[in-house]
Scaffold this motif. Structure first.
Motif, short mmCIF file in Angstrom:
data_model
loop_
_atom_site.label_atom_id
_atom_site.label_comp_id
_atom_site.label_asym_id
_atom_site.label_seq_id
_atom_site.Cartn_x
_atom_site.Cartn_y
_atom_site.Cartn_z
N CYS A 159 0.83 -1.21 0.00
CA CYS A 159 0.00 0.00 0.00
C CYS A 159 0.86 1.26 0.00
N LEU A 160 0.22 2.36 -0.35
CA LEU A 160 0.85 3.68 -0.31
C LEU A 160 0.45 4.38 0.99
N ILE A 161 1.36 5.14 1.56
CA ILE A 161 1.04 5.91 2.77
C ILE A 161 1.37 7.38 2.51
N ILE A 162 0.35 8.21 2.61
CA ILE A 162 0.53 9.65 2.38
C ILE A 162 0.00 10.41 3.60
N PRO A 163 0.38 11.69 3.73
CA PRO A 163 -0.15 12.47 4.84
C PRO A 163 -1.67 12.62 4.74
N GLY A 164 -2.33 12.80 5.85
CA GLY A 164 -3.76 13.10 5.84
C GLY A 164 -4.02 14.40 5.09
N LEU A 165 -5.19 14.49 4.50
CA LEU A 165 -5.52 15.66 3.67
C LEU A 165 -6.36 16.66 4.46
N THR A 166 -6.19 17.93 4.12
CA THR A 166 -6.95 18.98 4.79
C THR A 166 -7.93 19.62 3.83
N ASP A 167 -9.18 19.68 4.25
CA ASP A 167 -10.21 20.40 3.51
C ASP A 167 -10.41 21.75 4.19
N LEU A 168 -9.92 22.80 3.56
CA LEU A 168 -9.96 24.14 4.18
C LEU A 168 -11.31 24.82 4.07
N HIS A 169 -12.24 24.21 3.33
CA HIS A 169 -13.52 24.91 3.15
C HIS A 169 -14.62 23.94 2.73
N VAL A 170 -15.53 23.67 3.64
CA VAL A 170 -16.65 22.77 3.30
C VAL A 170 -17.88 23.18 4.10
N HIS A 171 -19.03 23.15 3.43
CA HIS A 171 -20.30 23.49 4.08
C HIS A 171 -21.05 22.20 4.41
N ALA A 172 -21.05 21.82 5.67
CA ALA A 172 -21.71 20.57 6.06
C ALA A 172 -23.18 20.51 5.66
N PRO A 173 -23.94 21.60 5.83
CA PRO A 173 -25.38 21.51 5.53
C PRO A 173 -25.68 21.48 4.03
N GLN A 174 -24.67 21.65 3.20
CA GLN A 174 -24.91 21.62 1.76
C GLN A 174 -24.64 20.23 1.18
N TYR A 175 -24.10 19.34 2.01
CA TYR A 175 -23.78 17.99 1.54
C TYR A 175 -25.00 17.31 0.93
N ALA A 176 -26.17 17.57 1.54
CA ALA A 176 -27.40 16.88 1.11
C ALA A 176 -27.71 17.11 -0.37
N PHE A 177 -27.38 18.27 -0.90
CA PHE A 177 -27.76 18.53 -2.30
C PHE A 177 -26.55 18.65 -3.23
N ARG A 178 -25.45 18.03 -2.82
CA ARG A 178 -24.28 18.03 -3.71
C ARG A 178 -24.63 17.37 -5.04
N GLY A 179 -24.11 17.93 -6.11
CA GLY A 179 -24.38 17.36 -7.44
C GLY A 179 -25.70 17.82 -8.04
N LEU A 180 -26.39 18.73 -7.38
CA LEU A 180 -27.69 19.20 -7.90
C LEU A 180 -27.71 20.71 -8.04
N GLY A 181 -28.43 21.20 -9.03
CA GLY A 181 -28.72 22.63 -9.13
C GLY A 181 -27.51 23.51 -9.39
N MET A 182 -26.54 22.98 -10.12
CA MET A 182 -25.33 23.78 -10.34
C MET A 182 -25.37 24.54 -11.67
N ASP A 183 -26.58 24.83 -12.12
CA ASP A 183 -26.73 25.56 -13.38
C ASP A 183 -26.82 27.06 -13.16
N LEU A 184 -26.59 27.52 -11.93
CA LEU A 184 -26.69 28.95 -11.63
C LEU A 184 -25.35 29.49 -11.14
N GLU A 185 -25.21 30.82 -11.22
CA GLU A 185 -24.02 31.44 -10.62
C GLU A 185 -24.28 31.72 -9.13
N LEU A 186 -23.21 32.09 -8.44
CA LEU A 186 -23.22 32.16 -6.98
C LEU A 186 -24.48 32.76 -6.35
N LEU A 187 -24.78 34.03 -6.67
CA LEU A 187 -25.82 34.71 -5.90
C LEU A 187 -27.20 34.09 -6.15
#
Lengths: 424, 424
Positions: B57-85
């Motif tokens: 196996c390969l062993i690498i350092p743990g990865l850091t996610d510097l920015h994630v919205h926990a409450p948005q996980y539910a709709f990941r992959g949906l509705g990305m046809d709009l711009e930010l606002l």
């Protein structure tokens, strides 16, 4: 093959470029591998038939990969820091030269075919290498997998390293005829396709000879077109008589028309080339991941769609690293967004519906009536189990399919049917 | 916690922005969660110690996610046809409003935390919602997972829908103090971080009040910066006194300096803003997938790297659909290639080494000495089993890691250690 096959599940398929139909817990009925219809409740005439119930799974048409290089699978995900022409010389040609060795070819092609079989692809148009025997071996493996494919022994007689160049046009043509002779009537699901690598690798004499073979064997043709700016300029130097890159194929009669042609990429195609492609019914294999990885650019897919041209998706392994055409749908949408934002706001990003069409009905039509569940279509179907991608809210069938183009990996593929036959 | 922990395997880690070290079948030695070294043969002093052998196996350092919205996980992959606002108003705010309901929050946050735990991320900087109780519940779940995280209850008191807006700056600040009081000393691995959503959602009074809380509790801060052109213009209208977007944070003392700050995106940051970020040591959370999906653009990452600024990667779920920071590395490379090809040939694409640095040591440093296996680093490690991504040729350890940033899914993650503790 079963006479009558009825699947139950959450069905979703394209009926047009922007039209997606769905049926919650509906019935997909086919007979002898041909779809009879999708129904929300089962018509009386099928009442006594056996039903395969896929529960809460999703059922979508099988996906078509219009452009994939089997011998490049081994180094997918590596060496993508170069542009096309340097990448070919540094990574691709040395790897493809290894396929002279049948033992290596067998080992590598088995890995490739296993991956393709495990994924959501049911049809593929495949590049082999210049080697007759390795290409036949690849075809044997693909035939056995149950997938339906077109496979080409590659022709290249110039501008290639010694170990991966056929010594003359004559030799290349002879080898192609030997290969075609050997596999004639050998397979049910695996058909040959003429495969001049691209204009820079093929002399005029070779191209003329391939046209003769095409007439003799009634074969389609696959190649590359306007992928990279350096490549486009090189073709202009090599064929000063051509009006544009595609015209160099057309000059030899290898650009659609009587016999189908599929051209990978078409990133830098200009107005005249686009017009000719449309006239000749040339298929475009849009390969967004590869075009990103090799910094080629992004093809003007919306232009092609608006002009009702023939277009589908290609993984282009190993310019692309992923064999998944679900991923290619997502990549097509993402690439179109960056194209719109960074360089050309005249072409709006692709929608999910359009990307889904490209990967199913759009590309599938190269194989005939393939890639939809409308009556008369060949019954290629993929069953997706999204229970490992949970969600806390209610979602429609279309939403569940949309998120899977972003989230699915092969472990979500619960079943696969090709022309009515279950292969997974 | 084990006193001494020795892992054996194929080890790969960054020592600098362009330097990747590897050890074939080497030894990673740590004591009380701190790395002592990586060795190709085991030093005599460890000879009698127990070794966990991860084989090929390969062993690498743990990865850091510097920015994630926990409450948005539910709709990941949906509705990305709009711009930010528009995306915020149409999809995001209505979803986040649901987290007032603790039952829904529990169900959704469990799914999110399970995903994060199963992946290669060991550290994350997380947005919750405005809801104190749901945010505490999220922190409980994260604490239990064994991951080390910073989590913020969101502040927003303007330009937001009724159901997702705190009624006044005072109420928002009170709620923040209640939340901080309740969780004080509650967790070992889960720390609070101040989280004004972004300038458009926060009144001046709220920002001033948050600065007071920051001083009182010695807290870092997370927010958004220069993600989208429409957003940048809006901030200019809302804060006519500010010199640029980041200056609006800096005005309230919430832009690094004494207390760390991490700002997501920085796609459209100009010279002055970049200079200020560098002066203040502001962390940039580069979120290439989100910036593609919402058609925001591509951040000038090479500029940030060349100026030795603090920068790492963020998944930005659900602007991004994937929680994987391996995928974010690949996305960062791909986005930089299209940026280079389509809009700015002055910034060369990122290399694999640079992307790997961003996802490990670059982002990890927001948590201290995290993200490498150099002596003195906290022992966060991920074990990757690539046997399901077979290859027919010989590959080096670095090549095997490189292809996994493109090919790995969670099923390849065979083990995970956070600060020396095995959590998977």
């Amino acid at each position: 093959m079963q006479e009558l096959l009825i699947l139950r599940g959450n069905i979703c398929y394209s009926t047009g470029k922007k039209q997606l139909e769905s049926a919650d817990r509906g019935y997909l009925v086919s007979r002898q591998g041909i779809v009879e219809g999708v129904y929300s409740s089962l018509p009386a005439q099928y009442e006594d038939a056996e039903i395969t119930d896929w529960g809460n799974c999703l059922i979508i048409p099988g996906l078509t990969d219009l452009h994939v290089h089997a011998p490049q699978y081994a180094f997918r995900g590596l060496g993508m820091d170069l542009e096309l022409l340097d990448w070919l010389n540094t990574h691709t040609f040395p790897e493809e030269a290894k396929y002279r060795d049948l033992e290596y070819a067998g080992k590598a092609y088995e890995m490739f075919v296993r991956d393709l079989k495990n994924g959501a692809t049911t049809r593929a148009v495949v590049f082999g290498t210049i080697h007759e025997e390795a290409t036949e071996l690849l075809m044997d493996l693909l035939e056995e997998s149950g997938l339906i494919t077109m496979v080409g022994k590659v022709n290249m007689d110039r501008n290639s390293p010694d170990e991966l160049r056929e010594k003359s046009a004559g030799e290349s043509l002879q080898s192609t005829r030997r290969w075609l002779g050997k596999i004639r009537d050998k397979y049910e699901r695996t058909r040959p396709i003429l495969t001049p690598r691209f204009i820079p690798s093929c002399t005029d004499e070779l191209m003329s000879g391939l046209k003769e073979i095409q007439r003799e064997y009634s074969l389609p043709v696959q190649s590359h077109l306007s992928e990279n700016q350096g490549e486009v300029e090189w073709v202009r130097e090599l064929c000063p008589w051509s009006d544009f890159y595609g015209d160099a194929y057309d000059h030899f009669g290898l650009f659609g028309g009587e016999y189908p042609a599929v051209m990978a990429h078409c990133v830098h195609s200009k107005e005249e080339e686009i017009r000719r492609m449309k006239q000749r019914g040339v298929y475009i294999a849009h390969c967004p991941q590869s075009n990103t990885n090799l910094s080629s650019g992004v093809a003007p897919v919306r232009t092609y769609l608006e002009q009702d041209m023939n277009i589908g998706l290609g993984s282009d392994v190993a310019g692309g690293f992923a064999t998944s055409i679900l991923r290619a749908m997502a990549d097509a949408i993402q690439a179109s967004k960056l194209r719109w934002r960074l360089s050309d706001s005249s072409l709006k990003p692709l929608s999910f519906e359009e990307a889904f069409y490209l990967g199913t009905k759009g590309g599938g039509s190269f194989f005939g009536k393939v890639g939809s569940f409308e009556p008369g279509y060949e019954m290629d179907a993929v069953v997706l189990d999204d229970s490992q991608c949970p969600y806390p809210q209610e979602l429609t069938v279309k939403e569940r399919v949309e998120r899977l183009i972003y989230l699915a990996d092969d472990s979500q593929i619960a079943g696969k049917y090709v022309a009515g036959k279950k292969i997974k």
